[in-house]
Design an enzyme around this catalytic site. Structure first.
Site, short mmCIF file in Angstrom:
data_model
loop_
_atom_site.label_atom_id
_atom_site.label_comp_id
_atom_site.label_asym_id
_atom_site.label_seq_id
_atom_site.Cartn_x
_atom_site.Cartn_y
_atom_site.Cartn_z
CE LYS A 1 28.38 46.92 55.01
NZ LYS A 1 27.80 46.78 53.68
CB SER B 1 19.48 40.38 62.54
OG SER B 1 20.80 40.04 62.81
N GLY C 1 22.03 39.08 54.75
CA GLY C 1 22.55 38.80 53.41
C GLY C 1 22.07 39.82 52.39
CB ALA C 2 19.90 42.57 52.56
N GLY C 3 23.37 43.17 52.10
CA GLY C 3 24.31 44.24 51.78
C GLY C 3 24.42 45.29 52.88
CG LEU C 4 21.41 46.92 54.64
CD1 LEU C 4 20.08 47.28 55.32
CD2 LEU C 4 22.00 48.16 53.96
CD GLU D 1 32.42 40.55 57.61
OE1 GLU D 1 31.50 39.70 57.66
OE2 GLU D 1 32.44 41.46 56.78
CG ASP E 1 31.18 45.24 55.46
OD1 ASP E 1 30.58 44.33 54.85
OD2 ASP E 1 31.44 46.34 54.95
N1 LIG Z 1 20.91 37.14 62.34
C1 LIG Z 1 21.72 36.22 61.80
N2 LIG Z 1 21.64 34.92 62.20
C2 LIG Z 1 22.47 33.99 61.68
N3 LIG Z 1 23.39 34.22 60.72
C3 LIG Z 1 23.50 35.49 60.27
C4 LIG Z 1 22.69 36.55 60.78
N4 LIG Z 1 23.04 37.69 60.13
C5 LIG Z 1 24.01 37.35 59.27
N5 LIG Z 1 24.31 36.05 59.35
C6 LIG Z 1 25.35 35.34 58.58
O1 LIG Z 1 25.90 36.29 57.65
C7 LIG Z 1 25.78 35.78 56.31
C8 LIG Z 1 25.42 36.92 55.35
O2 LIG Z 1 26.63 37.54 55.07
P1 LIG Z 1 26.88 38.35 53.70
O3 LIG Z 1 28.22 38.98 53.89
O4 LIG Z 1 26.67 37.47 52.53
O5 LIG Z 1 25.73 39.43 53.67
P2 LIG Z 1 25.72 40.86 54.37
O6 LIG Z 1 26.84 40.95 55.38
O7 LIG Z 1 24.36 41.11 54.88
O8 LIG Z 1 26.02 41.82 53.13
P3 LIG Z 1 27.34 42.71 52.85
O9 LIG Z 1 28.51 41.83 53.26
O10 LIG Z 1 27.31 42.96 51.38
O11 LIG Z 1 27.23 43.94 53.69
C9 LIG Z 1 24.68 34.76 56.35
O12 LIG Z 1 25.02 33.77 55.40
C10 LIG Z 1 24.77 34.19 57.76
O13 LIG Z 1 25.73 33.14 57.74
C1 LIG Z 2 32.01 44.13 48.86
C2 LIG Z 2 32.75 44.68 50.05
O1 LIG Z 2 33.64 45.71 49.64
C3 LIG Z 2 31.79 45.30 51.06
C4 LIG Z 2 30.70 44.39 51.51
O2 LIG Z 2 29.84 45.08 52.39
C5 LIG Z 2 33.55 43.54 50.70
C6 LIG Z 2 34.55 44.05 51.73
O3 LIG Z 2 35.02 45.19 51.61
O4 LIG Z 2 34.83 43.26 52.66
MG LIG Z 3 28.84 40.66 54.89
#
Ligand SMILES: Nc1ncnc2c1ncn2[C@@H]1O[C@H](COP(=O)(O)OP(=O)(O)OP(=O)(O)O)[C@@H](O)[C@H]1O
Ligand SMILES: C[C@@](O)(CCO)CC(=O)[O-]
Ligand SMILES: [Mg+2]
Length: 415
Positions: free
Chosen positions: A12, A133, A138-141, A185, A196
């Protein structure tokens, strides 16, 4: 449910309102259907084990019934009785089985998995969960929400909480997935808003708001307009949990400074939803202005990063559009909404500069589209070996998309 079983959920982007969403302000998120997480559930070769294989983060692990014996029925039913928070006894009971995991990514992924598994599947053994994936992790998506949705749908189907048929997912099934992925989450980053997992469950886009008591409500935006947008991944690692906790700390220390910022973000998201609902050439520049302002407010909250400012500064310097970080920030991804009439060669120059001078990765992708979905055993029995091979080697995004991407790959997804 007979195995094997495949589930999937999209990544997302948050268009407006990240971080303020955690403080009960409205926010808008859109699914990125072409960047997805896939979960394959198969019988384990070890009938006494609960097996995880997460090759994207270099993590595989087995737990045996004995290691989880301390998690009794009473602890699980106490956790099941919670409405909007985790069961403390279950969290504590999991400290032992997780104690050997020192890597942060591994720990959080395993905690999320075990918490959900024990609540939804008990101590059933002989199953293996493999996750891949195409969305950057862990990139904000929203990768954490995507994996949580895949797990909630997979466990729901596996244990019969969601009817073990091959039928489209009912509203009840989607509510189950949204609820349990929200729990997932919480395991991964403490105090999520729920936006999310909502958009990863339902797909398309959502205008979302959390309430004071932790309940969440959202309106689905089904005909989300396609906008000329570039997603740029700085590849700078960061943790949503740490960033969200940092903002909470700022709000606690400086409420009179921080609260107006959060309130302004909420107004901005509401305004953005109005514009998006009737987006045309006459109000498109208003949307660009909101993107610019939202990023400035996120900088004020302390969740940007010099690497993200490189993207914002370049888009400003080249005058090709407005950039904001998306997701929790601190690195990871930014979105750039492109000015109408920007010549394609200018867009290519922007992308090339980021890729060649900064080693960033850019994505041009549509927004909205399919949420969570599954492939029952009957729909992929003949291609099982190819699917298993895809999950067990260093598959490229192209290889995964070619076979798995819903509506594009060769499998018949149910949603
Ligand atoms: N393909 C995957 N395999 C294993 N773990 C995963 C995978 N994708 C995500 N994760 C888990 O999700 C965590 C990343 O979550 P985080 O919320 O920090 O980043 P994000 O969801 O990509 O970013 P955001 O929350 O800002 O949208 C990783 O630490 C890991 O534990
Ligand atoms: C940073 C945040 O607002 C979005 C992360 O994708 C956290 C959340 O709403 O759960
Ligand atoms: Mg996340």
């Amino acid at each position: 449910m007979s195995l094997p079983l495949l589930t999937s959920a999209p990544g997302k982007v948050i268009i407006f309102g990240e971080h303020s969403a955690v403080f009960n302000e409205p926010a808008i998120a859109a699914s990125v259907s072409s960047l997805r997480t896939y979960l394959l559930i198969t019988d384990s070769s070890d009938k006494d084990a609960i097996e995880l294989d997460f090759p994207d983060i270099g993590f595989d692990h087995k737990w045996y019934g004995g290691e989880l014996a301390s998690v009794g029925e009473a602890i699980i039913s106490a956790a099941l009785s919670k409405k909007n928070e985790l069961g403390e006894e279950l969290v504590k009971a999991l400290e032992g089985p997780l104690s050997k995991l020192k890597d942060n990514l591994h720990y959080h992924a395993a905690f999320c998995f075990l918490y959900m598994y024990l609540c939804l599947c008990g101590t059933r053994t002989g199953v293996k969960f493999t996750v891949k994936s195409t969305s950057p992790i862990g990139a904000g998506l929203g990768s954490s929400a995507s994996i949580a949705v895949c797990l909630a749908l997979g466990m729901g189907k596996l244990q019969g909480h969601i009817p073990e048929d091959n039928k489209p997912l009912s509203e009840e099934a989607l509510e189950f997935v949204n609820k349990w992925s929200f729990i997932g989450e919480k395991c991964m980053h403490g105090t999520p808003s729920g936006i999310d997992n909502a958009v990863a469950t339902y797909g398309s886009a959502v205008l979302f708001q959390r309430s004071e008591n932790g309940d969440t409500k959202f309106e689905r935006i089904l005909d989300f307009p396609q906008m000329p947008m570039i997603l740029t991944d700085t590849r700078i690692p960061r943790s949503t949990k740490v960033l969200v906790s940092g903002v909470r700390d700022f709000v606690t220390r400086q409420p009179s400074v921080a609260q107006p910022i959060l309130t302004s973000m909420g107004h901005l998201a509401t305004k953005g939803a109005e514009i998006i609902s009737k987006l045309d050439d006459t109000n498109y520049d208003d949307l660009l202005e909101l993107v610019r302002v939202n990023h400035g407010l996120l900088v004020a909250l302390g969740v940007s990063h010099p690497g993200l400012e490189v993207i914002r500064s370049l888009s400003d310097t080249m005058g090709i559009g407005a950039t904001k970080l998306t997701g929790a920030g601190g690195g990871g991804c930014a979105l750039t909404l492109i000015n109408k009439k920007t010549p394609p060669e200018e867009i290519e120059k922007f992308k090339r500069s980021l890729e060649e001078n900064h080693k960033y990765r850019t994505f041009v992708t549509g927004l909205g589209g399919l949420g969570c979905c599954y492939v029952p055993a009957t729909n992929f029995a003949e291609s099982l070996d190819n699917v298993i091979n895809l999950f067990h080697k260093d598959s490229t995004r192209e290889e995964l998309d070619a076979m798995l991407l819903p509506k594009n790959g060769g499998l018949e997804w149910v949603y």
